[in-house]
Design a protein around this motif. Structure first.
Motif, PDB file in Angstrom:
ATOM      1  N   UNK A  56       5.516  12.429   7.984  1.00 46.43           N
ATOM      2  CA  UNK A  56       4.102  11.678   8.028  1.00 46.43           C
ATOM      3  C   UNK A  56       3.749  10.830   9.297  1.00 46.43           C
ATOM      4  N   UNK A  57       4.782  10.850  10.147  1.00 40.95           N
ATOM      5  CA  UNK A  57       4.310  10.006  11.455  1.00 40.95           C
ATOM      6  C   UNK A  57       3.295  10.960  12.340  1.00 40.95           C
ATOM      7  N   UNK A  75      -5.814  12.999  -5.426  1.00 43.52           N
ATOM      8  CA  UNK A  75      -4.753  12.016  -6.180  1.00 43.52           C
ATOM      9  C   UNK A  75      -4.307  10.840  -5.650  1.00 43.52           C
ATOM     10  N   UNK A  76      -4.088   9.768  -6.195  1.00 48.35           N
ATOM     11  CA  UNK A  76      -3.424   8.448  -5.863  1.00 48.35           C
ATOM     12  C   UNK A  76      -1.899   8.647  -5.679  1.00 48.35           C
ATOM     13  N   UNK A  77      -1.348   9.785  -6.395  1.00 45.41           N
ATOM     14  CA  UNK A  77       0.002   9.819  -6.090  1.00 45.41           C
ATOM     15  C   UNK A  77       0.600  10.594  -4.777  1.00 45.41           C
ATOM     16  N   UNK A  78       1.028   9.842  -3.774  1.00 47.73           N
ATOM     17  CA  UNK A  78       1.268  10.422  -2.638  1.00 47.73           C
ATOM     18  C   UNK A  78       2.672   9.850  -2.087  1.00 47.73           C
ATOM     19  N   UNK A  79       3.474  10.676  -1.504  1.00 49.48           N
ATOM     20  CA  UNK A  79       4.541  10.452  -1.028  1.00 49.48           C
ATOM     21  C   UNK A  79       4.816  10.917   0.441  1.00 49.48           C
ATOM     22  N   UNK A  80       5.299  10.185   1.397  1.00 52.04           N
ATOM     23  CA  UNK A  80       5.333  10.422   2.801  1.00 52.04           C
ATOM     24  C   UNK A  80       7.062  10.174   2.925  1.00 52.04           C
ATOM     25  N   UNK A  81       7.206  11.430   3.994  1.00 50.62           N
ATOM     26  CA  UNK A  81       8.638  11.427   4.460  1.00 50.62           C
ATOM     27  C   UNK A  81       8.573  11.290   5.977  1.00 50.62           C
TER      28      UNK A  81
END
Length: 394
Positions: A56-57, A75-81
């Motif tokens: 995600x950087x 979507x409001x459901x977001x996951x960053x790695x």
């Protein structure tokens, strides 16, 4: 191929559900693929229930096409790695937070810089006033409080039992009295650009020679060598026949062949530029890593070492960082310490260590926190090969 896969695959995905795996570059390129693919893309943006953003950087700059494309997901459901949420400035956290939870910070980019970035960075310097340190400490605490619910932060200690030992050494070398005299020589007939070219050549050749001498001490161990400059890697490649090289111009299919050959033990030394090796390269065959240049972004160096020191590695890994005495490389190291400290205090919540002064950043030499160790006492016998070059026995 990407266009055909995407245009035919997304309609099925939209009806049946499941997981759509798309690279950032493909998502960016799809905007130019015509109306049919554009319609499919709109379905992707509108119907996705969850979006997972790897690395995600890469989205920290809101002005890039990648970041703008991701911002279109409804979507409001977001996951960053990411392993590097911050690298150079607290400002990089702004767009990450805005993607994960739009409106969380309740500030635009300019207001965020004035409220958080500027006072935090100013407070990290050793010659900051008491008021500047107090203000920076307060703003770090506020920023952590606002963003802490977004982050599940894990360090390498989570994997300690799954990884072999790792050791790191810094080699601060001198390039010799004759070369130093050549660099210092004032010749009115030589242009500034030519003089800088001469300096770069001297440093490159000396650095390459130290690396070659060090590699000879490793026996048959596989070695990764990283540099900012392909020309430095080329010197080593020409001198060490048992090596291959990956740089920006290396084709994708050739890169895969080189990595497979290295994993199979077909050659000893793999030479890479930082830009080609940040992600997507696994080199657990290597147990020695040479970082020939300090990088302006210290996370690039950490990522380079982790090409070898990662899950699947069975041997202890030793990394060697190079820096030339009395050059800009020492300034880069100092700024790297400052940036690493900034990340630790903003994300992990540690206390600030104000050990870098403005004068430090302008000058050359090591910080007081670095311990110099005589080479004869070095716990790694291979380091003794570089003793002829090291005037400061560190």
């Amino acid at each position: 191929e990407d266009r055909a896969t995407m245009c035919h695959g997304l309609p099925h995905w939209a009806k049946a559900g499941g997981v759509a795996i798309i690279s950032y570059d493909t998502l960016k390129a799809a905007e130019r693929w015509g109306e049919k693919c554009t319609a499919m893309l709109e379905a992707l943006y509108e119907t996705s229930d969850v979006v997972v953003l790897d690395e995600m950087h890469e989205l920290k700059n809101s002005g890039t096409k990648k970041a703008r494309a991701i911002d279109r997901f409804k979507t409001p459901v977001r996951v960053g790695l990411t392993g590097t949420p911050l690298a150079n400035s607290p400002g990089e956290l702004y767009n990450v937070a805005e993607i994960l939870e739009p409106g969380l910070l309740r500030l635009d980019a300019k207001e965020y810089k004035k409220t958080f970035t500027d006072p935090i960075m100013l407070s990290m310097h050793g010659d900051a006033t008491e008021e500047e340190r107090r203000k920076g400490k307060e703003q770090r605490a506020v920023l952590r409080q606002i963003t802490s619910h977004l982050m599940l932060h894990k360090t390498w200690t989570t994997l300690e039992k799954s990884l072999p030992d790792k050791r790191e050494f810094m080699i601060v070398y001198d390039y010799g009295d004759a070369e130093r005299a050549a660099i210092a020589e004032k010749d009115e007939n030589v242009s500034y650009l030519q003089k800088q070219t001469n300096v770069d050549t001297i440093l490159r050749v000396t650095k390459a020679q130290i690396a070659i001498d060090l590699i000879r001490q490793f026996g048959e161990e596989s070695v990764l060598v990283f540099s900012e400059h392909p020309a430095t890697l080329k010197v080593i490649h020409d001198a060490h026949g048992d090596s291959r090289m990956i740089e920006g111009s290396t084709k994708r299919e050739d890169r895969a062949d080189i990595l497979d050959s290295f994993a199979a033990g077909d050659f000893q030394v793999l030479l890479l530029t930082y830009g080609t090796s940040a992600v997507g390269i696994n080199c657990q065959a290597a147990s020695r890593v040479l970082l020939l240049d300090p990088h302006e972004n210290p996370t690039k160096e950490a990522q380079a070492v982790c090409r070898a020191w990662r899950m699947g590695q069975t041997k202890p890994v030793t990394a060697y960082r190079f820096a030339a005495l009395d050059t800009v490389e020492m300034k880069i190291i100092r700024r790297g310490i400052l940036k690493t400290n900034m990340t630790r205090t903003c994300i992990e919540g540690g206390s600030s260590v104000n050990q870098i002064t403005h004068e430090d950043v302008r000058s050359c030499g090591l910080t007081d926190s670095v311990k110099l160790l005589p080479l004869r006492e070095a716990p790694d016998a291979a380091l003794r090969a570089v003793e002829p070059y090291v005037k400061v026995k560190g």
